[in-house]
Motif scaffolding. Structure first.
Motif, PDB file in Angstrom:
ATOM      1  N   UNK A 205       7.153  -4.005 -12.325  1.00  0.00           N
ATOM      2  CA  UNK A 205       7.866  -2.792 -11.913  1.00  0.00           C
ATOM      3  C   UNK A 205       6.959  -1.573 -12.070  1.00  0.00           C
ATOM      4  N   UNK A 206       6.358  -1.434 -13.290  1.00  0.00           N
ATOM      5  CA  UNK A 206       5.499  -0.287 -13.556  1.00  0.00           C
ATOM      6  C   UNK A 206       4.294  -0.258 -12.635  1.00  0.00           C
ATOM      7  N   UNK A 207       3.671  -1.419 -12.440  1.00  0.00           N
ATOM      8  CA  UNK A 207       2.487  -1.498 -11.579  1.00  0.00           C
ATOM      9  C   UNK A 207       2.794  -1.021 -10.174  1.00  0.00           C
ATOM     10  N   UNK A 208       3.954  -1.447  -9.642  1.00  0.00           N
ATOM     11  CA  UNK A 208       4.310  -1.050  -8.286  1.00  0.00           C
ATOM     12  C   UNK A 208       4.630   0.445  -8.237  1.00  0.00           C
ATOM     13  N   UNK A 209       5.393   0.941  -9.217  1.00  0.00           N
ATOM     14  CA  UNK A 209       5.772   2.361  -9.218  1.00  0.00           C
ATOM     15  C   UNK A 209       4.527   3.250  -9.342  1.00  0.00           C
ATOM     16  N   UNK A 210       3.681   2.945 -10.339  1.00  0.00           N
ATOM     17  CA  UNK A 210       2.467   3.750 -10.521  1.00  0.00           C
ATOM     18  C   UNK A 210       1.519   3.556  -9.344  1.00  0.00           C
ATOM     19  N   UNK A 211       1.371   2.285  -8.917  1.00  0.00           N
ATOM     20  CA  UNK A 211       0.479   1.975  -7.795  1.00  0.00           C
ATOM     21  C   UNK A 211       0.846   2.758  -6.552  1.00  0.00           C
ATOM     22  N   UNK A 212       2.141   2.857  -6.278  1.00  0.00           N
ATOM     23  CA  UNK A 212       2.598   3.576  -5.086  1.00  0.00           C
ATOM     24  C   UNK A 212       2.168   5.037  -5.127  1.00  0.00           C
ATOM     25  N   UNK A 213       2.140   5.620  -6.338  1.00  0.00           N
ATOM     26  CA  UNK A 213       1.753   7.031  -6.456  1.00  0.00           C
ATOM     27  C   UNK A 213       0.241   7.206  -6.387  1.00  0.00           C
ATOM     28  N   UNK A 215      -2.142   4.932  -5.113  1.00  0.00           N
ATOM     29  CA  UNK A 215      -2.861   4.319  -3.994  1.00  0.00           C
ATOM     30  C   UNK A 215      -3.323   5.335  -2.940  1.00  0.00           C
ATOM     31  N   UNK A 216      -2.465   6.296  -2.530  1.00  0.00           N
ATOM     32  CA  UNK A 216      -2.928   7.243  -1.504  1.00  0.00           C
ATOM     33  C   UNK A 216      -4.172   8.019  -1.960  1.00  0.00           C
ATOM     34  N   UNK A 234     -12.406  -1.243  -1.382  1.00  0.00           N
ATOM     35  CA  UNK A 234     -11.402  -0.670  -2.278  1.00  0.00           C
ATOM     36  C   UNK A 234     -10.131  -1.502  -2.268  1.00  0.00           C
ATOM     37  N   UNK A 235      -9.676  -1.861  -1.078  1.00  0.00           N
ATOM     38  CA  UNK A 235      -8.450  -2.647  -0.973  1.00  0.00           C
ATOM     39  C   UNK A 235      -8.641  -3.998  -1.653  1.00  0.00           C
ATOM     40  N   UNK A 236      -9.792  -4.612  -1.431  1.00  0.00           N
ATOM     41  CA  UNK A 236     -10.104  -5.914  -2.021  1.00  0.00           C
ATOM     42  C   UNK A 236     -10.111  -5.813  -3.551  1.00  0.00           C
ATOM     43  N   UNK A 237     -10.750  -4.768  -4.068  1.00  0.00           N
ATOM     44  CA  UNK A 237     -10.820  -4.575  -5.521  1.00  0.00           C
ATOM     45  C   UNK A 237      -9.435  -4.328  -6.116  1.00  0.00           C
ATOM     46  N   UNK A 238      -8.630  -3.538  -5.403  1.00  0.00           N
ATOM     47  CA  UNK A 238      -7.267  -3.247  -5.843  1.00  0.00           C
ATOM     48  C   UNK A 238      -6.489  -4.557  -5.969  1.00  0.00           C
ATOM     49  N   UNK A 262       2.068  -5.135  -1.326  1.00  0.00           N
ATOM     50  CA  UNK A 262       3.275  -4.324  -1.104  1.00  0.00           C
ATOM     51  C   UNK A 262       2.959  -2.838  -1.275  1.00  0.00           C
ATOM     52  N   UNK A 263       2.129  -2.519  -2.277  1.00  0.00           N
ATOM     53  CA  UNK A 263       1.792  -1.117  -2.545  1.00  0.00           C
ATOM     54  C   UNK A 263       0.966  -0.541  -1.402  1.00  0.00           C
ATOM     55  N   UNK A 264      -0.115  -1.278  -1.016  1.00  0.00           N
ATOM     56  CA  UNK A 264      -0.995  -0.752   0.030  1.00  0.00           C
ATOM     57  C   UNK A 264      -0.310  -0.725   1.394  1.00  0.00           C
ATOM     58  N   UNK A 265       0.753  -1.527   1.548  1.00  0.00           N
ATOM     59  CA  UNK A 265       1.501  -1.512   2.812  1.00  0.00           C
ATOM     60  C   UNK A 265       2.134  -0.143   3.038  1.00  0.00           C
ATOM     61  N   UNK A 266       2.344   0.607   1.941  1.00  0.00           N
ATOM     62  CA  UNK A 266       2.981   1.923   2.036  1.00  0.00           C
ATOM     63  C   UNK A 266       1.970   3.031   2.335  1.00  0.00           C
ATOM     64  N   UNK A 267       0.654   2.738   2.294  1.00  0.00           N
ATOM     65  CA  UNK A 267      -0.353   3.782   2.565  1.00  0.00           C
ATOM     66  C   UNK A 267      -0.576   3.904   4.064  1.00  0.00           C
ATOM     67  N   UNK A 268      -1.165   5.020   4.456  1.00  0.00           N
ATOM     68  CA  UNK A 268      -1.371   5.213   5.896  1.00  0.00           C
ATOM     69  C   UNK A 268      -2.517   4.361   6.450  1.00  0.00           C
ATOM     70  N   UNK A 269      -3.304   3.748   5.555  1.00  0.00           N
ATOM     71  CA  UNK A 269      -4.420   2.921   6.004  1.00  0.00           C
ATOM     72  C   UNK A 269      -4.040   1.463   6.160  1.00  0.00           C
ATOM     73  N   UNK A 270      -2.726   1.189   6.043  1.00  0.00           N
ATOM     74  CA  UNK A 270      -2.272  -0.195   6.039  1.00  0.00           C
ATOM     75  C   UNK A 270      -2.870  -1.024   7.188  1.00  0.00           C
ATOM     76  N   UNK A 271      -2.895  -0.450   8.394  1.00  0.00           N
ATOM     77  CA  UNK A 271      -3.387  -1.193   9.562  1.00  0.00           C
ATOM     78  C   UNK A 271      -4.879  -1.516   9.416  1.00  0.00           C
ATOM     79  N   UNK A 272      -5.656  -0.532   8.929  1.00  0.00           N
ATOM     80  CA  UNK A 272      -7.096  -0.760   8.778  1.00  0.00           C
ATOM     81  C   UNK A 272      -7.387  -1.782   7.684  1.00  0.00           C
ATOM     82  N   UNK A 273      -6.614  -1.700   6.600  1.00  0.00           N
ATOM     83  CA  UNK A 273      -6.824  -2.655   5.504  1.00  0.00           C
ATOM     84  C   UNK A 273      -6.530  -4.066   6.004  1.00  0.00           C
TER      85      UNK A 273
END
Lengths: 404, 404
Positions: A205-213, A215-216, A234-238, A262-273
């Motif tokens: 839970x914490x990882x996703x909540x903090x990650x979401x903030x 990641x951008x 970066x995405x690979x390392x994450x 799930x976290x990186x899916x919320x960033x604007x770079x999702x398609x490039x990643x």
């Protein structure tokens, strides 16, 4: 690792990928999921048939096979990372209650029945507890890949199964702690179990909540860097960092990778990643399924093999239990209009999770060779039958389950 | 490989990539080639400084470091494959005579002077032959990467260096055959040497000629396949197969990968293959350079380290010989208007090839520890100084050398 060992590993990769793609293509033309062909490629290359790749003792491998195992592990990590990247976290939260129910029923059911069946066959209480526990895990790799092969990864059925598999992993952690307490120490420390489970839940839970903030900002920083390929790296390392932390907390690395996706899916770079990960995933994912095929020894299923024949009745009973009780778990779905049978079938495979369970039990001498063989039989049958059955079940209800 | 070993290897990859990119970016901002930062990252993580990744005995590694070595090897294979993919075979044939001259002068010069210097320091004839031979190889990885970092991979200078390095590898094969005959058997079988060299040349020429004819059909077949990622996988397999065959014939795998790249560069899918390989290369190439950094033990250069101090004068003399004689080789360029100094500097690094030589000599007890340290010193100095010097030399003559 000498140059010869490196070359040997290159040869493994060449042969494994070549046969995987050939049989995967054949499966596709026979209207089956390609993953079936890849698993079959592994079975053919493994110790039971050609003996080209050998994993007889997973804890003592040659340098070449060790390296191959790492590539396979990276493959399944990338598979779940990709699935996470293609998913919407909100959709998972919506199906959360259903996923929780499916997970709980899918853990309690196989555990209790597995225990009772083992006792019926005269196994001791600690061994029966271990056998029951070995039936609880869900190997989400095979199911996720099959949904992906069939283009149905964004359906509610897929989401419930994936969500339930993640919860399964947390429950599995608790069960493993409880079982090893009972089997090894003879008593249970509830505090220890609570701490183990609590840490895992806090991380998820914490990882996703903090990650979401965070990641951008990470992605912005990555794009400022002048050296090449920074977004992909970066995405690979994450993804690897989440997988590593998950492992350290006793969870499966793939659960961490899925959360990272799930976290990186919320960033604007999702398609490039996604585009950057695709070639890596294309190459490494088939290696995982080939190695999964390699690690199952079909000799276990041979009724004329005297070393195993004593366990055949037990194995058969456990296989049946393992399948039926996960299908029953599908009834735990609370939402209307969801294909409950497909959810249940999606929970069937035990795959690599079951293998890990079997090797822990075997290496610590908790179970004997016929009990080991019985768990292997469960792994083999549940892994191999799921893709074709899932395809069949999904095709029948495709219109009902497709996500709006 | 246990889940813990897999996790350990994930941690290696995470830390190695993170530090490589941080120091690579720092190098870039200091107007140096990023590869310098990656090498430095390896030195810092290696046994000499932090001791986070240890390669003390390259033939006996843990499962986790073995897997890391494989990733590194895949990295350098993909580097040369990419370089091949970006190159035009015809350009190489045009600079062929120059490359041949540079290679021959760059092998004969260091060999003879290395032999004489070693004799001067009182080494026996067989050991001096071995020391001379260890100075002949060119590690094209560092140079190719530096040219690539500087955006000069398509200049005549780069093509001559790359061509010479490939020829070097064939010559190195002959030298290794001759040297091991002299040092181990005490006599030379010219027939055996001729067969070894002949096979290598037939593979390189024949492989490219046949490959050029077959590759288009292979790509058409790959595109007919329905399962995902087939173009990337086909190109990757083609590259690995060439690398593997090259190794089996006694050549470096990277020479095979380079040839595979040259062949696929002629297909109409060249752009797509390049795009597919890029993310893989982005991740794996830095791992190679980190591991190259890890494998050099800076303690060898410490004058106060009593274990090595006996070899310091020998090491110094060999390092000087190694550098000067490769720069001299640059004079072998026949074409006008080519920056001969840059060609010579590009031939300096011994890198992983020198390390392989040193460990063969050491493990077969041909050389003692101070001679081993001297070869390591040559590897370290030549590898680390090349990128900055090359950048300097290229910048001064950039206008002259850029390919029309």
């Amino acid at each position: 690792m000498s140059p010869d060992q490196v070359a040997q590993c290159l040869l493994y990769v060449i042969v494994a990928l070549l046969l995987a793609k050939l049989l995967g293509e054949l499966a596709e033309r026979l209207k089956q999921a390609p993953v079936v062909g890849e698993l079959l490629a592994g079975v053919i290359l493994g110790g039971g048939v050609l003996g080209f790749i050998r994993l007889d003792n997973p804890l003592h491998l040659t340098a070449s096979t060790s390296a191959l195992v790492l590539l396979a592990e990276l493959g399944v990590i990338l598979l779940l990372f990709e699935v996470g990247l293609e998913s919407d976290l909100d959709d998972f939260l919506k199906v959360g209650p259903s996923a929780l129910m499916v997970a709980v029923v899918g853990v309690v059911g196989p555990f209790v029945t597995g225990f009772l069946v083992s006792r019926w066959f005269g196994l001791s209480v600690p061994v029966s507890v271990f056998m029951g526990a070995s039936l609880t895990a869900t190997s989400v790799g095979v199911t996720a890949r099959t949904f992906s092969d069939l283009g149905q990864i964004n359906t509610n059925v897929a989401k419930i199964v994936l969500g339930a598999a993640v919860i399964d992993d947390v429950l599995g952690l608790i069960i493993l702690a409880v079982v090893s307490s009972i089997v090894i120490d003879g008593s249970i420390s509830l505090t220890k179990v609570a701490i183990t489970a609590g840490t895992a839940i806090v991380f998820l839970v914490g990882g996703i909540v903090i990650g979401l903030r965070l990641a951008p900002y990470m992605m912005v920083a990555a794009k400022r860097v002048r050296t090449r390929g920074m977004l992909t790296i970066s995405a690979f390392l994450f993804c690897l960092a989440f997988a590593y932390i998950a492992h350290k907390l006793g969870l499966a690395p793939i659960v961490g990778a899925f959360a990272a996706g799930l976290i990186l899916a919320k960033t604007e770079d999702q398609v490039h990643i996604q585009a950057g990960m695709k070639p890596l995933a294309d190459i490494l994912i088939p290696i995982f399924f080939v190695m999964l095929g390699v690690s199952v020894n079909l000799a276990v299923l041979n009724p004329f093999n005297s070393a195993y024949s004593g366990s055949l009745a037990l194995a058969g009973a456990l296989v049946l239990t393992a399948i039926v009780m996960k299908v029953v778990a599908g009834l735990g779905v609370l939402r209307k209009g969801v294909n409950r049978l497909a959810v249940g079938v999606g929970m069937i495979p035990r795959g690599e999770v079951g293998l890990i369970f079997a090797s822990i039990g075997w290496s610590r001498r908790i179970i004997n060779s016929s009990e080991y063989a019985a768990i292997l039989a469960v792994v083999i049958v549940t892994t191999m039958i799921t893709p074709p059955i899932l395809k069949l079940v999904l095709a029948k209800h495709a219109d009902k389950t497709r996500h709006a």
